[in-house]
Design an enzyme around this catalytic site. Structure first.
Site, PDB file in Angstrom:
ATOM      1  N   GLU A   1      -3.091  13.910 -35.149  1.00  0.00           N
ATOM      2  CA  GLU A   1      -3.592  15.306 -35.194  1.00  0.00           C
ATOM      3  C   GLU A   1      -3.930  15.718 -36.624  1.00  0.00           C
ATOM      4  O   GLU A   1      -3.805  16.878 -36.996  1.00  0.00           O
ATOM      5  CB  GLU A   1      -2.596  16.286 -34.567  1.00  0.00           C
ATOM      6  CG  GLU A   1      -2.233  15.997 -33.120  1.00  0.00           C
ATOM      7  CD  GLU A   1      -3.424  15.936 -32.177  1.00  0.00           C
ATOM      8  OE1 GLU A   1      -4.540  16.306 -32.592  1.00  0.00           O
ATOM      9  OE2 GLU A   1      -3.239  15.494 -31.032  1.00  0.00           O
TER      10      GLU A   1
HETATM   11  C1  LIG Z   1       0.088   6.104 -32.360  1.00  0.00           C
HETATM   12  C2  LIG Z   1      -1.199   6.887 -32.488  1.00  0.00           C
HETATM   13  C3  LIG Z   1      -1.596   7.712 -31.468  1.00  0.00           C
HETATM   14  C4  LIG Z   1      -2.786   8.420 -31.561  1.00  0.00           C
HETATM   15  N1  LIG Z   1      -3.169   9.207 -30.522  1.00  0.00           N
HETATM   16  C5  LIG Z   1      -4.372   9.814 -30.556  1.00  0.00           C
HETATM   17  C6  LIG Z   1      -4.852  10.561 -29.451  1.00  0.00           C
HETATM   18  O1  LIG Z   1      -4.169  10.672 -28.429  1.00  0.00           O
HETATM   19  N2  LIG Z   1      -6.078  11.150 -29.524  1.00  0.00           N
HETATM   20  C7  LIG Z   1      -6.857  11.029 -30.640  1.00  0.00           C
HETATM   21  O2  LIG Z   1      -7.969  11.558 -30.666  1.00  0.00           O
HETATM   22  N3  LIG Z   1      -6.427  10.329 -31.721  1.00  0.00           N
HETATM   23  C8  LIG Z   1      -5.213   9.711 -31.702  1.00  0.00           C
HETATM   24  N4  LIG Z   1      -4.787   8.987 -32.784  1.00  0.00           N
HETATM   25  C9  LIG Z   1      -5.672   8.904 -33.958  1.00  0.00           C
HETATM   26  C10 LIG Z   1      -5.147   9.742 -35.105  1.00  0.00           C
HETATM   27  O3  LIG Z   1      -5.404  11.112 -34.870  1.00  0.00           O
HETATM   28  C11 LIG Z   1      -5.830   9.247 -36.393  1.00  0.00           C
HETATM   29  O4  LIG Z   1      -5.319   7.945 -36.657  1.00  0.00           O
HETATM   30  C12 LIG Z   1      -5.544  10.182 -37.567  1.00  0.00           C
HETATM   31  O5  LIG Z   1      -6.191  11.428 -37.422  1.00  0.00           O
HETATM   32  C13 LIG Z   1      -5.987   9.571 -38.910  1.00  0.00           C
HETATM   33  O6  LIG Z   1      -7.332   9.175 -38.846  1.00  0.00           O
HETATM   34  P1  LIG Z   1      -7.721   7.678 -39.253  1.00  0.00           P
HETATM   35  O7  LIG Z   1      -6.819   6.735 -38.525  1.00  0.00           O
HETATM   36  O8  LIG Z   1      -9.188   7.533 -39.027  1.00  0.00           O
HETATM   37  O9  LIG Z   1      -7.358   7.552 -40.773  1.00  0.00           O
HETATM   38  P2  LIG Z   1      -8.333   7.756 -42.010  1.00  0.00           P
HETATM   39  O10 LIG Z   1      -9.159   9.002 -41.791  1.00  0.00           O
HETATM   40  O11 LIG Z   1      -9.067   6.488 -42.262  1.00  0.00           O
HETATM   41  O12 LIG Z   1      -7.278   8.033 -43.166  1.00  0.00           O
HETATM   42  C14 LIG Z   1      -6.730   6.991 -43.997  1.00  0.00           C
HETATM   43  C15 LIG Z   1      -6.093   7.648 -45.235  1.00  0.00           C
HETATM   44  O13 LIG Z   1      -7.108   8.321 -45.981  1.00  0.00           O
HETATM   45  C16 LIG Z   1      -6.786   9.691 -46.138  1.00  0.00           C
HETATM   46  N5  LIG Z   1      -7.989  10.496 -46.042  1.00  0.00           N
HETATM   47  C17 LIG Z   1      -9.033  10.339 -45.178  1.00  0.00           C
HETATM   48  N6  LIG Z   1      -9.939  11.296 -45.379  1.00  0.00           N
HETATM   49  C18 LIG Z   1      -9.476  12.083 -46.369  1.00  0.00           C
HETATM   50  C19 LIG Z   1      -9.965  13.240 -47.046  1.00  0.00           C
HETATM   51  N7  LIG Z   1     -11.134  13.802 -46.712  1.00  0.00           N
HETATM   52  N8  LIG Z   1      -9.221  13.784 -48.022  1.00  0.00           N
HETATM   53  C20 LIG Z   1      -8.046  13.230 -48.384  1.00  0.00           C
HETATM   54  N9  LIG Z   1      -7.538  12.136 -47.802  1.00  0.00           N
HETATM   55  C21 LIG Z   1      -8.238  11.575 -46.800  1.00  0.00           C
HETATM   56  C22 LIG Z   1      -5.811  10.007 -44.996  1.00  0.00           C
HETATM   57  O14 LIG Z   1      -4.986  11.108 -45.319  1.00  0.00           O
HETATM   58  C23 LIG Z   1      -5.044   8.698 -44.884  1.00  0.00           C
HETATM   59  O15 LIG Z   1      -4.014   8.668 -45.835  1.00  0.00           O
HETATM   60  C24 LIG Z   1      -3.595   8.290 -32.718  1.00  0.00           C
HETATM   61  C25 LIG Z   1      -3.156   7.463 -33.783  1.00  0.00           C
HETATM   62  C26 LIG Z   1      -1.992   6.768 -33.670  1.00  0.00           C
HETATM   63  C27 LIG Z   1      -1.585   5.873 -34.822  1.00  0.00           C
END
Ligand SMILES: Cc1cc2nc3c(=O)[nH]c(=O)nc-3n(C[C@H](O)[C@H](O)[C@H](O)COP(=O)(O)OP(=O)(O)OC[C@H]3O[C@@H](n4cnc5c(N)ncnc54)[C@H](O)[C@@H]3O)c2cc1C
Length: 304
Positions: A148
């Site tokens: 989230e």
């Molecule tokens: C167990 C699990 C369950 C999940 N369940 C759901 C679900 O039910 N529905 C759903 O839609 N999603 C789900 N997710 C997805 C989850 O919401 C995302 O993994 C999360 O929002 C982070 O996005 P990302 O993985 O693309 O990471 P990234 O966006 O690639 O982030 C990687 C790192 O970069 C940083 N970062 C990225 N962009 C910025 C920025 N603009 N400024 C500063 N820092 C930044 C982040 O803080 C993080 O430290 C789930 C994930 C997991 C692991």
């Protein structure tokens, strides 16, 4: 929809932290190791006698209670934003709730990770043994800071939308500032921990951070966003500290009436701990945000 999901994950963090705390207290009462430094026992006793174990348990407890109070205040604002008969009051409560959501998601989940980690620490080597259950809390807490929207995404929302664009801290908090909680102000202020020094220093640190971030968000965005997560932690700890100060005043009043004495004494002790060990870190966070911004981006990308 995102606000509801983020608020819900923040509450997950609070629930998990409470469970990790209860688990750690039970272990600390049971595990026997070393004689207490104050000589209160003739031989080795339960580790809850050791001051550092009590520091860890108090940290877990104070963080959890502060974040829980914050979530309840935000939930009440959400209700008022939807059900209050006065449109202006509804609007003010909606602004306040929206300012609080990234704090509740970001602070409560990062706090739950710290609390669960302390829970493992209280268990010592047994924290690594799956049967104790302590490590499970730590593993479960880690996902809360990611899904989230990661903590940084909550902080971006706080900096970009709620501070730079909306002037959030002032507009959102102003109706509440003009209506202090029952019992606050006047002679009662003297009852705040340390004569109110930690709340006053925390508030000033927050004002300085808001000024810096609002000013830098257009002219030097890297500097503003370099401090985004520390700013979220500062704002969250200050808002939670405000609730703990309210709790302290209410608990002292109830204690004076002889109501639920043990509970009120515990609440008062926890509120004082919050001021002396958590809220007092606000000026350091301010320094990181305002004075340390350049250090975050000083290292060239190719030097990592
Ligand atoms: C167990 C699990 C369950 C999940 N369940 C759901 C679900 O039910 N529905 C759903 O839609 N999603 C789900 N997710 C997805 C989850 O919401 C995302 O993994 C999360 O929002 C982070 O996005 P990302 O993985 O693309 O990471 P990234 O966006 O690639 O982030 C990687 C790192 O970069 C940083 N970062 C990225 N962009 C910025 C920025 N603009 N400024 C500063 N820092 C930044 C982040 O803080 C993080 O430290 C789930 C994930 C997991 C692991």
């Amino acid at each position: 929809m995102m606000n509801a999901a983020r608020f819900g994950v923040g509450v997950q963090g609070i629930a998990l932290a409470e469970r990790a705390y209860q688990h750690a207290v039970a272990y600390a009462r049971d595990r026997v190791q070393s004689r207490p430094v104050d000589g209160s026992l003739p031989a080795a006793g339960a580790i809850i006698h050791h001051p550092d174990v009590r520091r860890m348990l108090m940290t877990m407890r104070a963080h959890t209670e502060g974040c829980r109070a914050l979530a309840l205040v935000a939930a009440a604002a959400f209700d008022a934003a939807h059900a209050h008969p006065d449109a202006e009051v509804r609007k003010q409560n909606q602004a306040f709730y929206e300012f609080m959501v990234p704090l509740i998601k970001g602070l409560s989940t990062e706090m739950s990770l710290d609390v669960a980690s302390l829970g493992v620490q209280v268990h010592g080597g047994m924290g690594y043994i799956e049967e104790t259950g302590a490590a499970q809390y730590l593993r479960d807490a880690k996902i809360l800071t990611i899904y989230e929207g990661t903590t940084a995404i909550q902080a971006n929302d706080l900096v970009g939308r709620k501070t730079a664009r909306d002037g959030g801290p002032w507009r959102a908090a102003s109706p509440r500032r003009s209506r202090p909680p029952k019992g606050a102000g006047g002679p009662r202020q003297r009852r705040l921990p340390g004569d109110g020094a930690a709340p006053a220093a925390g508030r000033q640190a927050f004002v300085d951070a808001v000024d810096f971030i609002a000013g830098a968000s257009r002219s030097n965005p890297n500097a503003a966003y370099a401090g985004s997560v520390p700013y979220l932690m500062l704002a969250g700890n200050l808002m939670a500290g405000w609730q703990m100060a309210r709790a302290l005043i209410a608990a002292e009043d109830r204690l004076a009436e002889g109501v639920e004495v043990a509970f009120m004494q515990a609440k008062i002790a926890t509120c004082h701990f919050y001021a002396d060990h958590i809220l007092n870190k606000a000026p350091g966070l301010r320094d990181s945000i305002v004075d340390g911004a350049d250090a975050v981006t000083a290292l060239a990308l190719e030097s990592f």
